[in-house]
Structure formats: C-alpha cells, structure tokens
Motif scaffolding. Structure first.
Motif, mmCIF file in Angstrom:
data_model
loop_
_atom_site.group_PDB
_atom_site.id
_atom_site.type_symbol
_atom_site.label_atom_id
_atom_site.label_comp_id
_atom_site.label_asym_id
_atom_site.label_seq_id
_atom_site.Cartn_x
_atom_site.Cartn_y
_atom_site.Cartn_z
ATOM 1 N N PHE A 27 0.842 -1.206 0.000
ATOM 2 C CA PHE A 27 0.000 0.000 0.000
ATOM 3 C C PHE A 27 0.877 1.258 0.000
ATOM 4 O O PHE A 27 0.464 2.318 -0.463
ATOM 5 C CB PHE A 27 -0.881 -0.048 1.250
ATOM 6 C CG PHE A 27 -1.812 1.118 1.412
ATOM 7 C CD1 PHE A 27 -2.951 1.211 0.634
ATOM 8 C CD2 PHE A 27 -1.570 2.104 2.354
ATOM 9 C CE1 PHE A 27 -3.817 2.273 0.796
ATOM 10 C CE2 PHE A 27 -2.428 3.159 2.510
ATOM 11 C CZ PHE A 27 -3.563 3.242 1.729
ATOM 12 N N ASP A 31 -2.462 1.838 -4.093
ATOM 13 C CA ASP A 31 -3.507 0.814 -4.027
ATOM 14 C C ASP A 31 -3.298 -0.175 -5.176
ATOM 15 O O ASP A 31 -3.086 0.246 -6.326
ATOM 16 C CB ASP A 31 -4.874 1.486 -4.151
ATOM 17 C CG ASP A 31 -6.013 0.523 -3.905
ATOM 18 O OD1 ASP A 31 -5.808 -0.446 -3.151
ATOM 19 O OD2 ASP A 31 -7.104 0.735 -4.471
ATOM 20 N N PHE A 35 -2.660 -5.538 -2.286
ATOM 21 C CA PHE A 35 -3.175 -4.903 -1.071
ATOM 22 C C PHE A 35 -4.648 -5.256 -0.900
ATOM 23 O O PHE A 35 -5.098 -5.566 0.210
ATOM 24 C CB PHE A 35 -2.989 -3.382 -1.133
ATOM 25 C CG PHE A 35 -3.716 -2.672 -0.017
ATOM 26 C CD1 PHE A 35 -3.248 -2.741 1.287
ATOM 27 C CD2 PHE A 35 -4.892 -1.967 -0.257
ATOM 28 C CE1 PHE A 35 -3.925 -2.108 2.323
ATOM 29 C CE2 PHE A 35 -5.573 -1.343 0.775
ATOM 30 C CZ PHE A 35 -5.079 -1.409 2.054
ATOM 31 N N LYS A 36 -5.395 -5.211 -2.027
ATOM 32 C CA LYS A 36 -6.831 -5.535 -1.961
ATOM 33 C C LYS A 36 -7.032 -6.960 -1.449
ATOM 34 O O LYS A 36 -7.922 -7.214 -0.643
ATOM 35 C CB LYS A 36 -7.463 -5.395 -3.346
ATOM 36 C CG LYS A 36 -7.829 -3.965 -3.682
ATOM 37 C CD LYS A 36 -8.507 -3.925 -5.030
ATOM 38 C CE LYS A 36 -8.473 -2.499 -5.571
ATOM 39 N NZ LYS A 36 -8.727 -2.434 -6.990
ATOM 40 N N GLU A 39 -6.322 -6.904 2.235
ATOM 41 C CA GLU A 39 -7.387 -6.161 2.929
ATOM 42 C C GLU A 39 -8.658 -7.003 3.029
ATOM 43 O O GLU A 39 -9.248 -7.127 4.106
ATOM 44 C CB GLU A 39 -7.647 -4.870 2.144
ATOM 45 C CG GLU A 39 -8.817 -4.060 2.638
ATOM 46 C CD GLU A 39 -9.351 -3.123 1.563
ATOM 47 O OE1 GLU A 39 -8.560 -2.642 0.731
ATOM 48 O OE2 GLU A 39 -10.565 -2.886 1.541
ATOM 49 N N TYR A 42 -8.256 -9.872 5.384
ATOM 50 C CA TYR A 42 -8.216 -9.364 6.758
ATOM 51 C C TYR A 42 -9.626 -9.073 7.257
ATOM 52 O O TYR A 42 -10.039 -9.497 8.352
ATOM 53 C CB TYR A 42 -7.356 -8.098 6.755
ATOM 54 C CG TYR A 42 -6.805 -7.657 8.093
ATOM 55 C CD1 TYR A 42 -7.017 -8.391 9.250
ATOM 56 C CD2 TYR A 42 -6.049 -6.491 8.188
ATOM 57 C CE1 TYR A 42 -6.497 -7.979 10.451
ATOM 58 C CE2 TYR A 42 -5.525 -6.069 9.391
ATOM 59 C CZ TYR A 42 -5.760 -6.810 10.522
ATOM 60 O OH TYR A 42 -5.245 -6.390 11.715
ATOM 61 N N VAL A 43 -10.412 -8.350 6.423
ATOM 62 C CA VAL A 43 -11.779 -7.989 6.825
ATOM 63 C C VAL A 43 -12.627 -9.252 6.962
ATOM 64 O O VAL A 43 -13.328 -9.443 7.966
ATOM 65 C CB VAL A 43 -12.399 -7.016 5.787
ATOM 66 C CG1 VAL A 43 -13.872 -6.789 6.087
ATOM 67 C CG2 VAL A 43 -11.651 -5.688 5.780
ATOM 68 N N SER A 46 -11.617 -11.376 10.005
ATOM 69 C CA SER A 46 -11.963 -10.744 11.284
ATOM 70 C C SER A 46 -13.468 -10.819 11.531
ATOM 71 O O SER A 46 -13.906 -11.041 12.659
ATOM 72 C CB SER A 46 -11.477 -9.298 11.325
ATOM 73 O OG SER A 46 -12.274 -8.489 10.514
ATOM 74 N N ARG A 213 4.971 3.284 18.268
ATOM 75 C CA ARG A 213 4.707 2.759 16.916
ATOM 76 C C ARG A 213 5.998 2.213 16.302
ATOM 77 O O ARG A 213 5.989 1.246 15.561
ATOM 78 C CB ARG A 213 4.142 3.844 16.003
ATOM 79 C CG ARG A 213 2.852 4.442 16.476
ATOM 80 C CD ARG A 213 1.694 3.474 16.315
ATOM 81 N NE ARG A 213 0.565 3.884 17.125
ATOM 82 C CZ ARG A 213 -0.303 4.817 16.779
ATOM 83 N NH1 ARG A 213 -0.199 5.412 15.631
ATOM 84 N NH2 ARG A 213 -1.295 5.144 17.572
#
Lengths: 264, 407
Positions: A27, A31, A35-36, A39, A42-43, A46, A213
């Motif tokens: 990322f 984009d 990455f998609k 992502e 991950y979504v 979760s 961080r």
C-alpha cells in the motif's frame, strides 16, 4: 551446520504472515490488487472470527447454557427465565430486517442508549470532574521539620511550584473551552495560555506514541527477518520477489490497457 | 547439693521477676459488613494502641459459624492498616480517624457468602506472648447505594438543574452568542466542495460504542451533517465497526433527510457495517478512501491507534479533513494530518454550534456555568488546602471531601 527442520504448520504460518505483511505494506507504493487481497482477507477473517467468538462467548456461554441450567434445575421458578428479557431485546434488534416490525428494534436501541448514558454520566463526573479537582487541589505550602516551606522541585508532582503550574494549566485550558464567551482581552490571554498548555501536552503525547509505533514496526521487521531464514524456506525473500514482480507486471499491464497512463 | 538447689531457686525466682508484661488485647474490635460494596466482604475495625509496632503482629482468625473451628486468614504488623485521611469521606466513615481498618474479601482460602454470619477474632503476638480479642460477628451483604459517592449524585443533580435553567433561558432568548469554532465553520465548506466535485462524503463515528459520550456526540453531529448533505443532494458514506452504532446512525440519518424535506433521497446503504476489528476496519476504510476518493472526510468520536493510518491516507487523496475527538493521545495525529480538528469538548459543542437549537445552545451555556464553577472550586480549594496546612486544621477537609472522587 544445517538448521533443524521446523514443523510444516509453523513454516506455512510464516509464509502466510510474511506474505500478508508484504501485501499490506505494498500500500506504501499505491492501491493495488495485492493490497486488496490482503485487505479483503483481513476484513473477511476478522468478521468470521468475531461471529464465531460472539456465538461461543455470548450466545452459548451467557444465554443458552445458563438458561438451560436454570430451567433444568427449577422449571417452575420465574427467576429461571430472566435471561429471556435480554434475549428478547436482542431479537428485537434483528427485526430491522423486517420493515413491517422494524420499529421494535427502537425499543432495544432505546434501552442500549439509555443504559449507556446512565452508566457514562456518573463515570464522567467521577473521572473528569471529581478526580481532576482532587488531583489539582493541593496545598501550596508543606509543613516540614524546618517549618512551612514551598517546594520548588519540578520532579516532585505535589511541590508548590508544580501545584501552581497545574492550577494555571487546568484553569486556562478550562477557559479555552468556554463557548458562550468571546475570547477577547484578558480572556484571549487566558485562552492562549490554555492552548500553549494543550500543545505541550500534545507534543509529549505525539513523541510518546511515535516511539511506541516504532517498536511495533521493529517487531514486524524482526519477524520478516526471521522468516527470511533457511529454516522457513526463505519465505520473506521469495515473497518479496513475488510481490515486486507482481506489482511491476500489474503496472505494465494496466499502462498497456490505459494507453500509457498510470492506474491512478 | 545445697548450693546447686540455692542457685536453681535463685534462677527460678529471677525469671519470675523478669517476666514481660502481658499483651493487652485489641480494644473496640468489631466486624461489620463492608459499606458501599457488592457484598462478599467484611470489614474489621479496632482501636489503635500506642504500643503498636512492627514487631507486634496481628493475626485475623475467622470461622464460618460460632461453633466452627477458626482459621488464620491474615497476618500483618500491628502498626499498619490505619484509617488514613482521604480513605473515606467524612459522611461515610466506617471507623474513626486513626483506627485500624481491614477489609476481608472472599477468597479461595476463606470464601465469604452474603447473608451468612461469620465470627472473627484477632490474635496479638509479640515474642512469645499472645492476647486474643473478643469474638465478634458480622454478615456480608451487597449495597444498592454507594453513600461514598453521594457527592457525585449531588453534582449530577446540581448540573442538571443548571442545564435545565440554561435551556429555559435559551428558549426565552435564542440569540445566545457562541464563539467561533473554525473546524465547524468548515463543515459547510467541506460539504459544498464534495457537491461541486461530485464526490462522496465519508463520515466515521469512531471506535466507541453507544455508551461512550464521544460516540453519542459523533452521532448527533452526523445528524446535522446529514441534513446539509440531504439539502445539497450529495452522497454520504458512513462505514461502521459497531452494529448498534450503525443502527442508531441509520435512524439519525433517515430523520435528518426527513427534516431536510428529502425523504426520497435517503439510502439505507449510506450506513454500512465493515467489521468490529480495529485494523481490518482501518484497512477497509483506507481502501474506500483510495478507490472512491471522497472529497471530505469527517473523523468524529473516539479513536485509537488507527487514527494516523486513516487521516494520513485521507490526506494523500487530497480530501478536506475535519476531525473531532476527546482521545487525547490521538489528538496530535489529527492536528498534524487534518485541515481542522475539534479538540476535546469542541466535539460536544459542535452539534449546538451547527444546529443553533435552543436546547443544545442552552446546554452549552449551562456547561460553561459548570466550568466556571469548577474553576472557582480549583482556586478556592487550593487556597483552602493551603490554609489547612498553615493553620494545621482538619476542618477544611469537610469542604475538600465534597470535591473528591471516592470509590
């Protein structure tokens, strides 16, 4: 000396972790499909995980099992059915999917919002008003062996000088948050002092958070370096090459499709 | 033999003369239900003694009934566990100042049940000497009302009275001046910009649930933003990570469209759920920012480590960004990456500022009275605490205790 063989599931986990980390880091370039992929995985994972967690820790553990036990032990007692009240409120929330009776969901939401506000108000008074007053109000002088003294030790939180700084800071910041009074004249000076105090606090918080961080980033890099070893089949190096080549290929393919223009 | 017997007699007699005095048992020992708790706990109180020392130990022995055997449940030096100033407010003192106070909570070694009477006695030990206290009994029970927090209730009632008075005053005279808040003046500009560019507006309500004040404030501001969005006929996107907040926001946005006279333009899909997980939600919202390129991003409510990831991505897309939070550790990130930031209570003031409704404006004015009162308490309290030290009087605590947070 050859490194010891690791179990297959550990090596597989390392490949998945290193791959997804690199996909998400892609990322930083822009984009892109990798990455998609990261992502969406991950979504999706979760959400799936939280549904399973809610089923086991909320529905089964907090409702079904206690209800079954209570009804089994005392089926005639009304107390055994008390859990049906929150269960009914929960079902009311699901009525949002049926427009004809979706108004029932407002009863459940009214309960949640009312309960939330009721819990939050005394907690706010306690934490943000009383506790703040309690910690700010300190005597300017202390009685020691040599009689009354005013402490000038900046490292001692309750020294006289710190009490004054704290008092000026809290009062001026509070004044900054006056909304029905224009900040003019002496008010402007007080509000400006309050802003200085706020900015000093933000600066300290900024530095502190950035450092934490950095430690997270170092932790991630350490994992990637570990996974680059022979014991893990050079996972990081292989996947880094795959990621870079994929991005180059995707960039070229998209430019060809758009007539030389970048995907963005 | 005679000298030996004489020596023994002398030695025996000497010992009798040098025997230490007996220990005095703890005075005024009593057992009571721990006040202001959820039950399953007893409190032990007894008078302090001038001979308390670190060498003199106190053992707590407890039994489940007067007939049952006593078990040792605690041991500590006798010069500890005093009631100290600030432990309890003056209106809810379970023991006198300077008395010994020990809270005995339910444990695996000694479980305490509510409604059951337990007997307790104390043993004083020093060297080889011992002294038992009287046996006292007590029953644990949960308390519905925490009398130590009466000051909290008084504050709530007093502030409620002030707020109601301010609201009534604002209804009579709705032209209450409010100072300018730059971030809120920019809301109209941001929505107008999105309309001109034909791009959506992204509105986030933060990480909190409906029990958190910043989330409630974020939903109220959403209503005002949605009214303007409905007026301009712009696209609004509100991704959520809490289903209950999402449902509340759906109702709020729907009502805003109705109030704006555009119920036909309302779309249920403008509020949508992504996931409850912090960073996967962040990754998804970052993706939305990059793909749909909203012209305005609003970050209202409470935020955690995701704040910089969100606002940095938003800034890279060129969107105008307005943030509002009371999460003090995230405010620096919002200040550095957003065009406007509502700091702390400005978030709560935003809904009043945007709508200018008498109820909200009156509430804001009432809050200002509350803040003025707190400022007065801070200055006078510091003066009073200093007088207390200079004049060495405890009387000031009767006033200062009113403004302390007791659990």
């Amino acid at each position: 000396m050859p490194e010891a063989m690791l179990p297959t599931e550990v090596v597989l986990g390392a490949w998945v972790a290193a791959g997804l980390t690199l996909f998400i880091y892609s990322f930083l370039y822009k984009d892109n499909p990798l990455f998609k992929l990261g992502e969406h995985l991950y979504v999706g994972i979760s959400v799936g995980y939280s549904v399973v967690l809610a089923w086991h820790t909320v529905f089964l553990r907090l409702l079904w099992e206690p209800l079954q036990k209570a009804v089994g032990e005392a089926p005639a007692s009304p107390d055994s059915y008390v859990l049906l009240i929150p269960a009914t409120l929960g079902v009311f929330m699901l009525t949002r999917f049926i427009p004809q009776i979706s108004w029932l969901s407002r009863i459940a939401f009214a309960f949640v919002v009312g309960f939330g506000s009721g819990v939050a108000i005394p907690r706010t008074i306690s934490s943000y008003i009383l506790k703040q007053i309690e910690d700010t109000v300190n005597p300017l002088l202390t009685m020691g062996a040599g009689g009354l003294t005013m402490g000038f030790d900046l490292a001692a939180p309750q020294s006289g000088v710190n009490t004054i700084i704290l008092l000026v800071g809290v009062v001026s910041v509070l004044f900054y948050f006056f909304f029905s009074v224009e900040h003019t004249g002496a008010g402007m000076v007080t509000a400006r002092t309050g802003i200085y105090f706020l900015m000093i606090a933000f600066g300290a918080a900024f530095g502190y958070t950035v450092m934490s961080r950095m430690s997270l980033l170092i932790g991630r890099f350490r994992d990637l370096i570990t996974f680059a070893g022979a014991a893990y089949g050079y996972a990081t190096l292989v996947l880094l090459a795959v990621t870079v080549l994929s991005l180059v290929g995707w960039e070229l393919a998209t430019r060809r499709k758009t007539g030389g223009a970048s995907p963005e | 033999m005679i000298p030996a017997a004489l020596l023994l007699l002398l030695f025996w007699g000497g010992t009798a003369v040098a025997a230490p005095p007996l220990l005095s048992p703890p005075e005024g020992f009593r057992v009571l239900d721990t006040p202001n708790d959820a039950g399953k706990s007893l409190s032990l109180v007894w008078k302090a003694s001038p001979s308390d020392s670190k060498n003199r130990l106190v053992q707590v022995w407890a039994a489940e009934s007067p007939q049952a055997a006593f078990n040792k449940v605690a041991e500590f030096p006798s010069n500890t566990r005093y009631v100290k100033p600030g432990d309890f407010p003056w209106w809810a003192q379970p023991a006198g100042k300077g008395d010994h106070y020990v809270k005995l909570s339910s444990s695996q070694a000694f479980p305490i049940e509510n409604g059951k009477r337990y007997t307790v006695k104390l043993l004083m030990r020093e060297g080889g000497r011992e002294a038992w206290s009287d046996v006292a009994g007590g029953t644990a029970a949960p308390n519905y009302f925490n009398t130590a927090q009466i000051n909290n209730l008084v504050f709530v009632l007093a502030f409620t009275g002030v707020l109601l008075g301010s609201i009534a005053a604002a209804r009579r005279n709705p032209h209450v001046p409010l100072r300018r808040i730059a971030g809120l003046d920019a809301v109209e500009e941001a929505i107008g910009r999105s309309t001109e560019m034909g791009r959506p507006i992204l509105y986030l309500t933060g990480a909190g649930d409906m029990s958190e004040v910043p989330t409630i404030a974020a939903t109220v501001i959403l209503g005002e933003v949605a009214k303007k969005v409905a007026h301009y006929d712009t696209t609004l996107k509100v991704p959520h990570r809490d289903p209950i907040v999402m449902a509340v926001c759906q109702e709020i946005v729907k009502e805003a469209y109705v109030e704006a006279g555009r119920p036909d333009a309302y779309k249920d899909e403008s509020n949508f759920f992504i996931t409850g997980d912090q960073f996967s939600y962040t990754a998804a919202v970052d993706g939305i920012m990059l793909r749909e390129k909203p012209a305005a991003n609003f970050f209202m409510g409470s935020y955690f480590a995701e704040s910089l990831l969100l606002t940095e991505t938003g800034a890279s897309t060129g969107a105008i960004q307005i943030a509002g939070t009371d999460s003090d550790h995230q405010l620096p990130f919002f200040v550095t990456t957003c065009d406007y930031t509502l700091i702390g209570e400005e978030l709560y003031a935003a809904s009043a500022y945007l709508s200018r409704e008498p109820v909200l404006v009156g509430t804001l004015r009432g809050q200002d009275f509350g803040k003025a009162f707190i400022m007065g308490v801070l200055v006078l309290g510091t003066a009073l605490a200093t007088v207390g030290v200079v004049a060495d009087v405890d009387g000031v605590n009767y006033v200062l205790d009113l403004f302390k947070d007791f659990k």
